[in-house]
Design a protein around this motif. Structure first.
Motif, PDB file in Angstrom:
ATOM      1  N   VAL A  97      -1.810 -16.777  42.889  1.00 16.44           N
ATOM      2  CA  VAL A  97      -0.377 -17.047  42.704  1.00 16.44           C
ATOM      3  C   VAL A  97       0.197 -17.707  43.954  1.00 16.44           C
ATOM      4  O   VAL A  97       0.894 -18.730  43.887  1.00 16.44           O
ATOM      5  N   ASP A  98      -0.097 -17.127  45.105  1.00 16.25           N
ATOM      6  CA  ASP A  98       0.375 -17.673  46.379  1.00 16.25           C
ATOM      7  C   ASP A  98      -0.128 -19.104  46.574  1.00 16.25           C
ATOM      8  O   ASP A  98       0.642 -20.007  46.923  1.00 16.25           O
ATOM      9  N   ALA A  99      -1.407 -19.312  46.335  1.00 15.10           N
ATOM     10  CA  ALA A  99      -2.007 -20.631  46.547  1.00 15.10           C
ATOM     11  C   ALA A  99      -1.408 -21.673  45.606  1.00 15.10           C
ATOM     12  O   ALA A  99      -1.119 -22.798  46.017  1.00 15.10           O
ATOM     13  N   HIS A 100      -1.221 -21.302  44.351  1.00 17.89           N
ATOM     14  CA  HIS A 100      -0.678 -22.247  43.364  1.00 17.89           C
ATOM     15  C   HIS A 100       0.740 -22.667  43.739  1.00 17.89           C
ATOM     16  O   HIS A 100       1.058 -23.855  43.775  1.00 17.89           O
ATOM     17  N   LEU A 101       1.599 -21.699  44.008  1.00 18.25           N
ATOM     18  CA  LEU A 101       2.997 -22.017  44.300  1.00 18.25           C
ATOM     19  C   LEU A 101       3.137 -22.838  45.579  1.00 18.25           C
ATOM     20  O   LEU A 101       3.902 -23.810  45.620  1.00 18.25           O
ATOM     21  N   ARG A 102       2.412 -22.466  46.610  1.00 24.92           N
ATOM     22  CA  ARG A 102       2.534 -23.214  47.871  1.00 24.92           C
ATOM     23  C   ARG A 102       1.985 -24.631  47.721  1.00 24.92           C
ATOM     24  O   ARG A 102       2.519 -25.580  48.301  1.00 24.92           O
ATOM     25  N   TYR A 103       0.922 -24.764  46.924  1.00 22.95           N
ATOM     26  CA  TYR A 103       0.333 -26.097  46.766  1.00 22.95           C
ATOM     27  C   TYR A 103       1.268 -27.008  45.984  1.00 22.95           C
ATOM     28  O   TYR A 103       1.493 -28.151  46.364  1.00 22.95           O
TER      29      TYR A 103
END
Length: 201
Positions: A97-103
């Motif tokens: 979730v963190d990786a998707h949103l930040r990317y």
């Protein structure tokens, strides 16, 4: 290959990449209908006719951006969760979730453009990006199945529905999120809480 030819090839590749980067930036901000090659050329620092040397049409350029956006976010999230061999299954979902949103919101114009324009581009431009999106969706499906099998998600949770709702809500953030009113850290935490308390065992 002669040294001069090799240098020319590298210069051509750099120019092609510069055009693609510029197209991702313009497409992410103006959308498919508003994207003009003159805007792309201006961002890339070129004359508009030069773009046709590298891309046969505006649609070819759009398709490449859309595919790259879907491909890059998949690779990024895969790499993040792949480095978490000692983490629990739920921790890997939260990291994804963190990786998707930040990317999509901070790192890549390509992914922002791909998500924002998925419903705007003609169907024939969706074929190749859609294949990448399907591969990405399978990563999330596997993460959720692993977590449910481990007893970390509710046994009665419909994984397919929750996964689609989660991805849809994260992707929709490109339309409404404003860093001046809500930090990205806050958005990530709230989305992780949606998983933790909405799906967690």
């Amino acid at each position: 290959m002669a040294q001069g030819e090799d240098g020319a090839t590298q210069k051509s590749q750099r120019t092609r990449q510069r055009i693609l980067d510029a197209a991702a930036q313009v497409l992410s901000r103006k959308g498919y209908a508003g994207m003009r090659l003159t805007d792309v050329a201006e961002v890339a620092g070129l004359q508009a006719p030069a773009i046709y040397y590298y891309y046969a049409s505006r649609d070819d350029l759009v398709e490449e951006v859309m595919w790259a956006g879907a491909h890059r976010v998949r690779e990024h999230v895969e790499a993040v969760v792949g480095d978490m061999s000692d983490a629990t299954a739920l921790e890997r979902i939260l990291a994804a979730v963190d990786a998707h949103l930040r990317y999509e919101l901070q790192i890549s114009d390509y992914t922002t453009a791909s998500i924002r324009n998925a419903g705007q581009v003609p169907e024939h431009l969706r074929v190749r990006p859609a294949a990448e999106e399907a591969a990405y969706s399978r990563i999330w499906r596997d993460l959720f199945h692993t977590a449910q099998d481990a007893g970390e998600l509710r046994a009665d949770l419909d994984i397919n529905i929750f996964r689609l709702l989660l991805l849809g809500s994260m992707n929709w953030a490109v339309e409404w999120w404003n860093p001046r009113t809500r930090s990205l850290d806050e958005l990530v935490r709230s989305t992780q809480d949606m998983v933790r308390f909405g799906a967690g065992a």
